[in-house]
Design an enzyme around this catalytic site. Sequence first.
Site, short mmCIF file in Angstrom:
data_model
loop_
_atom_site.label_atom_id
_atom_site.label_comp_id
_atom_site.label_asym_id
_atom_site.label_seq_id
_atom_site.Cartn_x
_atom_site.Cartn_y
_atom_site.Cartn_z
N ASP A 185 -29.29 -0.07 3.72
CA ASP A 185 -29.13 1.36 3.45
C ASP A 185 -29.23 2.11 4.79
OD1 ASP A 185 -31.84 1.47 4.05
OD2 ASP A 185 -32.48 1.74 1.98
N CYS A 186 -29.17 3.43 4.75
CA CYS A 186 -29.06 4.20 6.01
C CYS A 186 -30.27 4.01 6.93
CB CYS A 186 -28.85 5.67 5.70
SG CYS A 186 -30.22 6.49 4.84
N HIS A 223 -30.95 11.40 4.44
CA HIS A 223 -29.94 10.55 5.09
C HIS A 223 -30.14 10.59 6.60
CE1 HIS A 223 -26.31 8.20 5.34
NE2 HIS A 223 -25.77 9.05 6.19
N HIS A 242 -23.24 5.31 10.72
CA HIS A 242 -24.25 5.34 9.65
C HIS A 242 -23.83 4.39 8.53
CE1 HIS A 242 -22.07 8.44 6.90
NE2 HIS A 242 -21.20 7.77 7.62
#
Length: 275
Positions: free
Chosen positions: A144-145, A193, A205
Amino acid sequence: MSFSDMASRIGAIQSTLARVSGTPATAKAEAAPSGSVAAAALAGAVPGLGASSAAMPTTPASFTQALQQAMAPSAAASPVTAPPAPVTSPAPGSGAAVDQSKAVGKEPPATADGVDGSDVVQTAKKYLGVPYVWGGNNPEIGLDCSSFVQHTFRDLGVELPRVARQQAKEGTEVPSLAQAKPGDLIVTRGGGHIGIYLGDNKMIHAPRPGETVSIRKLFETDATIMTIRRIVPSETAGAAEAKTPAPAKALATTQQAELTAAVQRALFSTAVSGA
C-alpha cells in the site's frame, strides 16, 4: 528666631530627609525656653553637631553651613537612579533568542551512509509496477502507499513508521510545494495517502486497488497537501544526475548481463542454422 523654633524646623527637615533617604528619623526634640536645653535639642535634631553648646551655630551664616553639612550625607545616601529599562520580547520574525534547531524547512541531518534525495528517487523507482494491496507489506505480493514509502527508505537504511499519518510527522517540514525537492514525502487526504516527490511536479506512489506503483503529475496544491516532509538531505539536480546509487548500479549490471546472454544465444542460433 529662637533656638526652640529652629530646633522644631530642623526636626521637620530631618523627617523629610529620612523619608527620602529611607533612614530612620531621629526623635524630634522638645522645645525648651533656655539656651542650654535648646542647644541640646538642636544638636539632636541636626546630625553631625556636637552636644555641647560651644559647637552650636551662633550666627545665621554658621547655622546655614551647619545645616548644609548635616544634609550632605543624607543626599549622598539616596542617589537618584534611572528606572530600569523595560524588558521586551524579540520582535516576531527577528530570529533573536529563538531556538533554530527545529526551524521549518531546515535540512535534516546527514545519514551515516550519506543518503540524500536522489537516492530515495532511484530506490523508489525499482518498485514501479508492484501491485497495490491494501495493508500489503510484501513487494512480491503487493504494497500500500505507506508500505511502499517504508520499504523505499528501509532499503537505504532509514527506518520510518508503518502508516502514513505517522510518517507525516517524521523529518522536517517543507513550507511549500515550490520548495519541495526530489525525495521529499507528499502527504495528502488529511494523512490518508502518501507518495514520494520526484521533482518537475511529479510523484511516485502506490495509488489504489487495481493499480500499481506508478508516476503521475501532481494535481494537488499547497491548499490540499497536508504536509511535505524531508527525511534525508536534498541535493541539487546536477549533483543528483552525476551520482549513481548502488541499487541503480546493480540494476544496470543485471540488464547488461541479460543483453549479453541474448546476443550470445542469437549468435549461437545463427551459427547452428548456417551449419
